[in-house]
Design a protein around this motif. Structure first.
Motif, short mmCIF file in Angstrom:
data_model
loop_
_atom_site.label_atom_id
_atom_site.label_comp_id
_atom_site.label_asym_id
_atom_site.label_seq_id
_atom_site.Cartn_x
_atom_site.Cartn_y
_atom_site.Cartn_z
N CYS A 495 -0.33 -40.01 -31.16
CA CYS A 495 -1.21 -39.32 -29.87
C CYS A 495 -1.53 -38.05 -29.87
O CYS A 495 -1.72 -37.12 -31.15
CB CYS A 495 0.60 -38.26 -29.02
N TYR A 496 -2.63 -37.95 -29.79
CA TYR A 496 -4.14 -36.47 -29.28
C TYR A 496 -3.63 -36.05 -28.71
O TYR A 496 -2.45 -35.90 -27.73
CB TYR A 496 -5.76 -37.35 -28.72
N ALA A 497 -3.67 -34.46 -29.35
CA ALA A 497 -3.74 -33.40 -28.12
C ALA A 497 -5.16 -32.63 -28.02
O ALA A 497 -6.05 -33.31 -28.33
CB ALA A 497 -3.22 -32.65 -29.00
N ALA A 498 -5.28 -31.87 -27.01
CA ALA A 498 -6.22 -31.17 -26.85
C ALA A 498 -5.80 -29.79 -26.65
O ALA A 498 -4.83 -29.17 -26.21
CB ALA A 498 -7.08 -31.87 -25.35
N ARG A 563 -9.00 -38.53 -24.01
CA ARG A 563 -10.12 -37.76 -22.85
C ARG A 563 -10.23 -37.17 -21.31
O ARG A 563 -10.09 -36.47 -20.88
CB ARG A 563 -11.68 -38.34 -23.73
N ALA A 564 -9.85 -38.51 -20.98
CA ALA A 564 -9.60 -38.54 -19.83
C ALA A 564 -8.57 -37.72 -19.11
O ALA A 564 -8.68 -37.05 -17.95
CB ALA A 564 -9.55 -40.63 -18.95
N GLN A 565 -7.26 -37.50 -19.89
CA GLN A 565 -6.39 -36.62 -19.00
C GLN A 565 -7.01 -35.99 -19.79
O GLN A 565 -6.17 -34.22 -18.46
CB GLN A 565 -4.32 -37.26 -19.93
N ALA A 566 -7.07 -35.20 -20.38
CA ALA A 566 -7.68 -33.23 -20.98
C ALA A 566 -8.47 -33.60 -20.10
O ALA A 566 -8.78 -32.19 -18.97
CB ALA A 566 -8.21 -32.96 -21.67
N ALA A 567 -9.82 -34.52 -19.45
CA ALA A 567 -10.89 -34.04 -18.42
C ALA A 567 -10.11 -33.98 -17.05
O ALA A 567 -10.56 -32.71 -16.05
CB ALA A 567 -11.78 -34.74 -18.66
N GLU A 571 -10.76 -30.10 -15.31
CA GLU A 571 -11.26 -30.32 -13.48
C GLU A 571 -10.24 -29.40 -12.57
O GLU A 571 -10.73 -28.22 -12.33
CB GLU A 571 -11.39 -31.16 -13.39
N LYS A 572 -8.67 -29.73 -12.93
CA LYS A 572 -7.94 -28.86 -11.95
C LYS A 572 -7.91 -27.10 -12.59
O LYS A 572 -8.02 -26.44 -11.59
CB LYS A 572 -6.17 -29.68 -12.35
N ILE A 573 -8.13 -26.85 -13.62
CA ILE A 573 -8.27 -25.59 -13.62
C ILE A 573 -9.35 -25.22 -13.36
O ILE A 573 -8.92 -23.61 -13.07
CB ILE A 573 -7.99 -25.37 -15.37
N GLY A 604 -14.71 -25.19 -23.42
CA GLY A 604 -14.90 -25.82 -23.75
C GLY A 604 -13.66 -26.30 -24.05
O GLY A 604 -12.10 -26.57 -24.50
N VAL A 605 -13.81 -27.99 -24.37
CA VAL A 605 -12.65 -28.97 -24.96
C VAL A 605 -12.53 -29.21 -26.31
O VAL A 605 -13.91 -30.28 -26.43
CB VAL A 605 -11.89 -29.94 -23.57
N VAL A 606 -11.71 -29.16 -26.94
CA VAL A 606 -12.11 -30.16 -27.71
C VAL A 606 -10.46 -30.84 -28.35
O VAL A 606 -9.41 -30.52 -28.02
CB VAL A 606 -11.71 -29.08 -29.30
N LEU A 607 -10.84 -32.30 -28.63
CA LEU A 607 -9.73 -32.84 -28.73
C LEU A 607 -8.74 -33.71 -30.19
O LEU A 607 -10.50 -32.93 -31.10
CB LEU A 607 -10.15 -34.68 -28.59
N PHE A 608 -7.83 -33.54 -30.52
CA PHE A 608 -7.53 -33.77 -32.25
C PHE A 608 -6.63 -33.87 -32.36
O PHE A 608 -5.73 -34.91 -31.70
CB PHE A 608 -7.44 -32.22 -32.26
#
Length: 647
Positions: A495-498, A563-567, A571-573, A604-608
């Motif tokens: 699973c991805y993390a951000a 990416r969509a979940q992290a976005a 945005e909520k933050i 700034g967001v990075v997916l890994f």
């Protein structure tokens, strides 16, 4: 022929004795000889009747005597069969003598052929009954002979029957044969008796040797066990001591003593107790007493145990007892008591809490334990079960540990646990248990050390090392550790993390205008808003100054959904942190100044996924994307693109 004792016959009665102690039937009469005598009389009577039929058929009166002898012998045989051996012998001896005397009356008195059998009858009666019986028969035979002589001289006897010479010859031959058989029987019986005496002598010698060996073994066994024996003759007031008892008392072997002599060897402090115990024993109580004795200048401990023996009159006539040297046992007990006293003194004064319990029931608590658990006194604490003093979450582990201690199974010497005071307060402790013998029974000695203060200090140190003191959020060091863990989990779950890197856009003017106190309040409020925007499994950290980092774990296995979940979260933050801040700031005059401040955020967001990049590179990527958001006008969210350089 061997002399067989009547005692060998199953129906034989025991030998009786007269008032002089002489057996009425010579010790144990010979059953074989008695049977021989009966058989001889029966055979003689039959032979005589048959012989008279040939030599004097005209005088049938002669058969009366043999017929009477036959009846006497038959009666004796009947009594033998019934087991009445003594009666049978008396009937045989005196019955035959009476019939023979009666026959002599009618056949010539002293010249009667039958008188030749008197010596044989006297000899057999002496052998079968006793010497006095032979003397009685001999005496009455002499009297009968004198009576025959006088009666014949005075003409009182009836005319003798004509007796052919052949009858004399037959009677003499019969007497000779019986005499010869009797002599053979007596000689063989004598030889058998000599042989029996020899066998008995050898058996006695063997028994004596075995007895001596047993006595020696008994002496050795008593010496090994340090247990002697003694016999006390109560009327004579004499003590007979065994060799080991003499050794215990330091006396020469074979020494005797009186009761007073023994008391003189008892330690003066114990003498009165020993005398009272002995007097109670004479009244019927058991005698089992441990006391001290004096052996020269040495004091020894002995245990005396005895039981009384009673005579025919129902009175105690002797006592049999044992003496055990228990000096070493007493010394060991004294040493153990001293050791236990040292143990009690040590644990009474030790600052560590000590409990001793047996299967969960507290049997001892030292003052430190009473204080630790907040008990009023030892009795209050000892009314509790150990299970009541252990935190429920730790109870199963502690119960298994106690069972292992009882089973002597290997355990970790000391473990941390949580205990409960009597007021319900939880205390952190280190506990160590050991199996011991307490008051003669297995128990567990528990040493308890209160580490609550140390735990608090450790928590404080941990807080300072891994958490930001202003916001209470993890600091950069703890963030790096959790980022490494998240990368490991991501690799395992695919699973991805951000990682979101945040920088407040309008923070510096607040510090410049209202001071750092206002800035600190805004940072604390921002931390609270961040925590409300993420899941409990996610991490919010203060990176430094007005910079924050948010770690989102366990997103989706696909990059686009992740990416969509992290976005959405970013945005909520952004929206939450952009709301106005209303701060209550204390002034130098200790008054409250209410300030409203508007502050946006650049994210700034990075997916890994997995370990495709080192943790530091992930942080740098998010920081680079945050600067892109700053450069694009702030109050925005930008994702890091690996194919573009951070601008």
């Amino acid at each position: 022929m061997a002399r067989e004792e009547i005692i060998d016959h199953p129906a034989e009665p025991p030998a009786r004795a007269d008032h002089h102690g002489t057996p009425l039937i010579a010790g144990a009469p010979s059953l074989t000889l008695a049977k021989f005598g009966v058989a001889a009389v029966l055979a003689g009577a039959l032979i005589t009747v048959v012989g008279l039929g040939f030599v004097a058929p005209e005088t049938s009166v002669r058969t009366t005597g043999p017929a009477l002898l036959f009846l006497i012998a038959a009666l004796a045989w009947y009594l033998m069969v019934r087991g009445k051996i003594a009666a049978a012998i008396y009937v045989l001896a005196f019955g035959v003598w009476s019939v023979m005397t009666l026959i002599a009356v009618f056949t010539g008195g002293v010249r009667a052929p039958v008188v030749i059998a008197y010596p044989v009858l006297i000899l057999m009666s002496g052998w079968l009954i006793h010497a006095r019986a032979a003397l009685v028969l001999a005496s009455i035979t002499v009297l009968a002979t004198l009576a025959f002589f006088l009666a014949q001289h005075e003409g009182f006897l009836p005319p003798p029957l004509a007796t052919p010479v052949s009858i004399y010859v037959g009677d003499q031959i019969l007497v000779y044969l019986v005499s010869a058989a009797l002599v053979v029987f007596v000689l063989r019986a004598y030889q058998r008796r000599l042989q029996e005496l020899g066998d008995t002598s050898r058996d006695l010698a063997q028994r004596t040797l075995a007895l001596e060996e047993s006595k020696a073994e008994l002496h050795r066994a008593q010496a090994v066990a340090r247990v002697g024996s003694w016999v006390y003759d109560i009327p004579a007031d004499r003590l007979r001591l065994s060799a080991e008892t003499c050794r215990i008392f330091g006396l020469p072997e074979g020494t005797g003593a009186s009761h007073a002599d023994y008391l003189l060897r008892v330690h003066p402090a114990d003498r009165n107790d020993v005398e009272q115990a002995w007097q109670r024993a004479l009244q019927g109580e058991d005698f089992d007493h441990t006391h001290r004795i004096l052996v020269g200048k040495t004091v020894r401990w002995v245990r005396q145990k005895a039981e009384s023996r009673f005579g025919p009159d129902g009175l105690r006539h002797s006592a049999v007892g044992v003496t055990q040297d228990v000096t070493e046992l007493k010394q060991a007990q004294a040493a153990m008591q001293e050791s236990e006293q040292r143990y009690r003194t040590m644990i009474e004064w030790t600052p560590e809490s000590i409990l001793v319990h047996r299967h969960g029931q507290i049997v001892y608590a030292n003052p430190a334990a009473i204080k630790l658990f907040g008990a009023a006194d030892a009795a209050t604490l000892m009314r509790k079960q150990t299970a009541e003093l252990v935190h429920p979450d730790d109870l199963q582990v502690q119960t298994e540990r106690m069972n292992n201690i009882y089973a002597r199974a290997p355990i970790t010497p000391m473990v941390a646990a949580r205990f409960l005071r009597l007021d319900g307060r939880v205390i952190d402790v280190e506990v160590q248990g050991t199996a011991i013998i307490y008051d003669g029974a297995p128990a567990i000695h528990v040493c308890i050390r209160d580490i609550s203060a140390r735990k608090q200090l450790e928590d404080q140190i941990r807080q300072l090392a891994f958490y930001d003191h202003l916001t209470g959020l993890p600091n950069r060091r703890l963030l790096t550790d959790r980022l490494s863990q998240a990368m490991t989990v991501s690799k395992r779950s695919s699973c991805y993390a951000a990682l979101l890197f945040l920088d407040l856009d309008n923070f510096k003017p607040l510090n410049d205008e209202h001071g750092h106190a206002a800035g600190d309040l805004l940072l604390a409020e921002a931390a609270t808003r961040l925590l409300h925007c993420v899941r409990q499994a996610d991490t919010v950290a203060r990176f430094g100054g007005d910079e924050f980092v948010v770690l989102l774990t366990e997103l989706d296995q696909g990059e686009a959904p992740s990416r969509a979940q992290a976005a959405v979260v970013a945005e909520k933050i952004r929206a939450s942190l952009s709301d106005p801040y209303r701060l209550a700031v204390k002034t130098d005059e200790q008054s409250i100044q209410h300030i409203e401040h508007h502050c946006t955020v650049s994210i700034g967001v990075v997916l890994f996924s997995g370990h495709e990049s080192p943790p530091d590179d992930v942080i740098k990527g998010a920081d680079s994307a945050m600067y892109q958001a700053k450069q694009s006008g702030r109050n925005s969210v930008r994702f890091y693109a690996r194919d573009q350089a951070a601008g």
